[in-house]
Design an enzyme around this catalytic site. Sequence first.
Site, short mmCIF file in Angstrom:
data_model
loop_
_atom_site.label_atom_id
_atom_site.label_comp_id
_atom_site.label_asym_id
_atom_site.label_seq_id
_atom_site.Cartn_x
_atom_site.Cartn_y
_atom_site.Cartn_z
NE ARG A 140 0.03 -3.36 -4.04
CZ ARG A 140 0.18 -4.22 -3.03
NH1 ARG A 140 -0.06 -3.86 -1.80
NH2 ARG A 140 0.60 -5.44 -3.28
CG HIS A 147 5.85 -2.89 -1.74
ND1 HIS A 147 5.10 -3.84 -2.39
CD2 HIS A 147 7.08 -3.40 -1.64
CE1 HIS A 147 5.85 -4.89 -2.66
NE2 HIS A 147 7.06 -4.65 -2.21
N GLY A 166 12.21 -0.06 5.78
CA GLY A 166 11.92 1.35 6.03
C GLY A 166 11.78 2.15 4.74
CB SER A 184 14.54 -0.95 -0.57
OG SER A 184 13.31 -0.98 0.13
CG ASN A 210 5.69 -8.35 -8.74
OD1 ASN A 210 4.74 -9.07 -8.97
ND2 ASN A 210 6.78 -8.37 -9.46
CG HIS A 225 -6.97 -1.23 0.55
ND1 HIS A 225 -6.92 -2.33 1.39
CD2 HIS A 225 -5.74 -1.15 -0.01
CE1 HIS A 225 -5.72 -2.87 1.33
NE2 HIS A 225 -4.97 -2.18 0.50
CG ASP A 257 -14.79 8.13 -1.16
OD1 ASP A 257 -14.24 7.06 -0.84
OD2 ASP A 257 -15.60 8.20 -2.10
#
Length: 314
Positions: free
Chosen positions: A55, A59, A65, A69, A87, A184, A244
């Site tokens: 994740r 993000h 980009g 950051s 967050n 996910h 999977d």
Amino acid sequence: MMSILLLLVGIISQSGAILDANYYEKTCPQAENIINQAVRKAAANDPKVPARILRMFFHDCFIRGCDASVLLDSTANNKAEKDGPPNLSLAAFYVIDAAKKNLEESCPRTVSCADVLAIAARDVVVLSGGPKWNVAKGRKDGRISTANDTVNLPAPSFNTTQLIQSFSQRGLSAKDLVALSGGHTLGFSHCSSFESRLRNFSSAHDSDPTLDPQFAAALKSRCPKPNSDRNAGQFLDSTSSVFDNDYYRRIVAGKGVFGSDQSLMADYRTRWIVEAFARDRGLFFWEFAASMVRLGNVGVVEDGEVRTNCRVVN
Ligand code: HEM
Ligand SMILES: *[C@@H]1O[C@H](CO)[C@@H](O)[C@H](O)[C@H]1NC(C)=O
Ligand SMILES: *[C@@H]1O[C@H](CO)[C@@H](O)[C@H](O)[C@H]1NC(C)=O
Ligand SMILES: *[C@@H]1O[C@H](CO)[C@@H](O)[C@H](O)[C@H]1NC(C)=O
Ligand SMILES: *[C@@H]1O[C@H](CO)[C@@H](O)[C@H](O)[C@H]1NC(C)=O
């Protein structure tokens, strides 16, 4: 037939990258091993690490980009991206710190934090049983991180039109959207990210009608009172630490946790891709790897720096 079509889409939309798979071959040949060791060690101690690193990479790339950051800490006069509103599951920064510390000992000022994150994101997918790909390297680190920028992340309430727009602004296609949403297959969500689907959804429907009723009831029992338990939530997939294609089978069955996940099944532009990935794990793996490479090309910085500490600009 479906597979061939998807492959063609991938090839046609390949962007001209400045990155190179052998970028550190001469300057730090052991870079990927060092990063891999830090990632393995952390994941062995905490099963949440893979989802968090994956994740974090998404993000990072979606805001300014892939320039690390997301790794910068807030300072006295700047609130950083990682302290912006969405967050909740941004964590495990210590894993990147550990890899970077070892890199600075072996090859000082050479490997950018943006590349560390891109490699770590690949490694956590492999560790979880997912596909492997070559990470092109040579990103530089940005000097700006602003909490307000997080408003540019897609929201879990987005429909497919909004998701396609958000991805296309970064040069990513509808296929990339569906393949990358497969991230996910790992991890967890807090109630606040999907609660609006469960109660008072609209004037006509108490809960989101695209939710399978039994699954809606299960989610309600996980989040009994709105805003009561900040830690409560739901795993995004029934096998939340295994990479999977179960995520797609769940969407087909109306068991996507976020409105954004479920909307992929409601739109003709994405439904056929969801169905193809639900049927064919190998196809999903191939396309996920290709889309991760493309995600890793988003907004790559050429004129940045190589931070020595990923949390602060040099
Ligand atoms: C398509 C747009 C996307 C939306 C709207 C979205 C939204 C979210 C939200 C709301 C959460 C839960 C945060 C929380 O409540 O703790 C989450 C978790 C997660 N997302 Fe996404 N996401 C998107 C795309 C992606 C992509 C492209 C990836 C990676 C390839 C990704 C990987 C993850 C992972 C691994 C988690 C679990 C984190 C953990 O368990 O610590 N997401 N996402
Ligand atoms: C998330 O943001 C909140 C409020 O801005 C902040 O207090 C918290 O430290 C942030 N969490 C992380 C993991 O950075
Ligand atoms: C960030 O957004 C808040 C609220 O919208 C605003 O008050 C603040 O000035 C913004 N900060 C910057 C640096 O744009
Ligand atoms: C998607 O959401 C936008 C903004 O809320 C809305 O204008 C649009 O009609 C929605 N599209 C679909 C297909 O639901
Ligand atoms: C649903 O929304 C209505 C109108 O906004 C409000 O009066 C009612 O209390 C809400 N019900 C629940 C269960 O939150």
